[in-house]
Design a protein around this motif. Structure first.
Motif, mmCIF file in Angstrom:
data_model
loop_
_atom_site.group_PDB
_atom_site.id
_atom_site.type_symbol
_atom_site.label_atom_id
_atom_site.label_comp_id
_atom_site.label_asym_id
_atom_site.label_seq_id
_atom_site.Cartn_x
_atom_site.Cartn_y
_atom_site.Cartn_z
ATOM 1 N N LYS A 137 40.995 38.886 48.971
ATOM 2 C CA LYS A 137 40.370 38.543 47.687
ATOM 3 C C LYS A 137 39.172 39.432 47.400
ATOM 4 O O LYS A 137 38.943 39.847 46.254
ATOM 5 C CB LYS A 137 39.966 37.070 47.680
ATOM 6 C CG LYS A 137 41.142 36.102 47.657
ATOM 7 C CD LYS A 137 40.664 34.652 47.626
ATOM 8 C CE LYS A 137 41.847 33.698 47.569
ATOM 9 N NZ LYS A 137 41.404 32.275 47.559
ATOM 10 N N ALA A 138 38.391 39.728 48.433
ATOM 11 C CA ALA A 138 37.234 40.605 48.255
ATOM 12 C C ALA A 138 37.680 41.991 47.817
ATOM 13 O O ALA A 138 37.100 42.600 46.910
ATOM 14 C CB ALA A 138 36.432 40.686 49.549
ATOM 15 N N ALA A 139 38.736 42.501 48.449
ATOM 16 C CA ALA A 139 39.244 43.829 48.106
ATOM 17 C C ALA A 139 39.826 43.860 46.696
ATOM 18 O O ALA A 139 39.686 44.849 45.972
ATOM 19 C CB ALA A 139 40.297 44.261 49.121
ATOM 20 N N ALA A 140 40.475 42.769 46.285
ATOM 21 C CA ALA A 140 41.068 42.708 44.944
ATOM 22 C C ALA A 140 40.003 42.645 43.856
ATOM 23 O O ALA A 140 40.201 43.153 42.750
ATOM 24 C CB ALA A 140 42.000 41.506 44.844
ATOM 25 N N ALA A 141 38.866 42.028 44.161
ATOM 26 C CA ALA A 141 37.818 41.841 43.154
ATOM 27 C C ALA A 141 37.161 43.145 42.730
ATOM 28 O O ALA A 141 36.573 43.218 41.643
ATOM 29 C CB ALA A 141 36.755 40.881 43.687
ATOM 30 N N ILE A 142 37.241 44.193 43.553
ATOM 31 C CA ILE A 142 36.554 45.443 43.226
ATOM 32 C C ILE A 142 37.497 46.504 42.659
ATOM 33 O O ILE A 142 37.087 47.634 42.410
ATOM 34 C CB ILE A 142 35.818 45.999 44.460
ATOM 35 C CG1 ILE A 142 36.809 46.383 45.577
ATOM 36 C CG2 ILE A 142 34.795 44.995 44.975
ATOM 37 C CD1 ILE A 142 36.156 47.053 46.777
#
Length: 411
Positions: A152-157
């Motif tokens: 999720k962290a990687a998708a948010a950026i």
């Protein structure tokens, strides 16, 4: 990320990354995109965390990169927060952009109970638009820190990325187990120094900011500064490395300490993995290409030649067309303006020689070469002289899809 097909070069799945002790994250939607998707990442680390960064050499720069440089210099690498937004680069925005960045950082730091000078920031998206920090302020009200979900962290950026990018490793420092985990974004406007890309890497090791800075600068050279998609260096690129200090490593005062050998290799592996994933997600890419240069006058000269080959539109379009047009590679070698021995030039695709000793190879086989060019991953090796200089860079092909993606980027 816009709706569309995932890169054919994408990994089968997001990797399982190790947990980093002391690290928390929150994901939110500030609304910088017309379609509904997460676009805000907030992270907090424990007191005592140290950080280092490597930033774009683009002369324009951006408000968040300027902020990070100032914070890291003023605090000597003492930082325990990270705020990342996608959808607005906040670059080439003057004093208004600087003020918006500072307000966003202030609000974010207050939300997680740290000082503004402990918060680093990064932005990615359209250049020339001032960050609407009021959107971030509103989003923060609905965001809650929790254990990190790396996918999720990687998708948010992400921006034009077609898949989320992550990499991790476990190693030992003087007998103490330490973890490394990182995420990155990037797809287009990718070139060395740095490459539009952002990367955030975390370890639970207890290492000083000077050691982190030295290791990061060295290992970036063979990772993020060894990739190119289109030759365009972004205004916002940065790689940030945080060490939470929760793994109690015995004191180490020098980055050259032999006890760091395993950590250095693990960090190198993580950075290179993330960098190559960015090339795999090159806008419109269908081929991952490694270019090796041997026999150059120096490593620096070899890298210039490798980059010239990697960034040649004629080479890249030939690769897209699965055409082993080695003459274009020879052309690129010659126009790199580096010392070469014409009579020693050789060009090899995988194990297949196209040219040797400055002329077409006697064993050149067009059918075998055509079959090789149909692969998704290609290796091109050139010899340019009798020197010891070597370099390796990664690139991708140039397709019609690249033009389509960038033609309607703002629409």
């Amino acid at each position: 990320m816009k709706d569309g097909p995932v890169s054919p070069l994408a990994p089968a799945r997001f990797p399982d990354l190790p947990a980093i002790a002391g690290l928390e994250a929150a994901i939110g939607r500030a609304g910088f995109y017309k379609h509904e998707r997460p676009d805000l990442l907030l992270m907090r680390m424990p007191a005592g965390t140290r950080a280092a960064g490597v930033f774009t050499t683009n002369a324009v720069g951006s408000a968040p990169t300027d902020w990070c440089k100032q914070v890291l210099a003023a605090t000597r690498g003492s930082a325990r927060g990270l705020l990342v937004n996608a959808g607005c680069a906040n670059s080439f925005t003057g004093d208004a952009g600087d003020a918006a960045c500072k307000r966003a950082v202030t609000e974010a730091s207050a939300a997680i109970g740290i000082e503004p000078r402990e918060m680093l920031a990064a932005s990615t998206g359209v250049i020339g638009v001032v960050l609407d920090d009021s959107k971030i302020t509103s989003a923060l009200l609905h965001m809650k820190l929790d254990a990190v979900s790396w996918p999720k962290a990687a998708a948010a950026i992400m921006t034009t990325d077609t898949f989320a990018k992550g990499a991790g490793a476990t190693c030992e420092i003087d007998g103490v187990k330490v973890n490394i985990a990182g995420i990155a974004k990037g797809s287009g406007m990718i070139a060395p120094n740095m490459a539009t890309m952002l990367a955030f890497v975390f370890t639970d090791a207890a290492l000083s900011a000077p050691i982190l800075k030295t290791l990061l600068r060295q290992e970036t050279e063979t990772s993020f500064n060894a990739i190119t998609v289109d030759g365009d260096r972004s205004t916002n690129d940065c790689v940030l490395l945080y060490a939470t200090g929760q793994a109690k490593v015995p004191p180490i005062a020098d980055a050259k300490d032999d006890r760091l050998a395993g950590f250095r290799q693990a960090l190198s592996d993580v950075l290179r993995d993330l960098a190559i994933q960015i090339v795999r997600d090159g806008e419109g890419a269908t081929k991952l290409v490694a270019v090796n240069v041997e026999g150059a006058q120096s490593d620096a000269s070899a890298k210039i030649i490798a980059r010239t080959i990697c960034e040649s539109p004629l080479v890249k379009t030939a690769i897209a067309g699965e055409d082993a047009n080695w003459g274009r590679i020879v052309m690129a070698i010659g126009r790199a303006d580096q010392p070469v021995r014409k009579d020693m030039i050789a060009v090899r695709f995988g194990e297949l020689y196209a040219a040797r000793d400055g002329m077409v190879s006697a064993e050149y086989d067009e059918a075998a070469m055509s079959a090789y060019m149909k692969r998704d991953e290609l290796e091109i090796t050139v010899t340019v002289g009798p020197g010891s200089g070597r370099a390796r860079m990664y690139t991708c092909d140039l397709t019609k899809r690249y033009v389509e993606i960038n033609g309607d980027y703002r629409s």
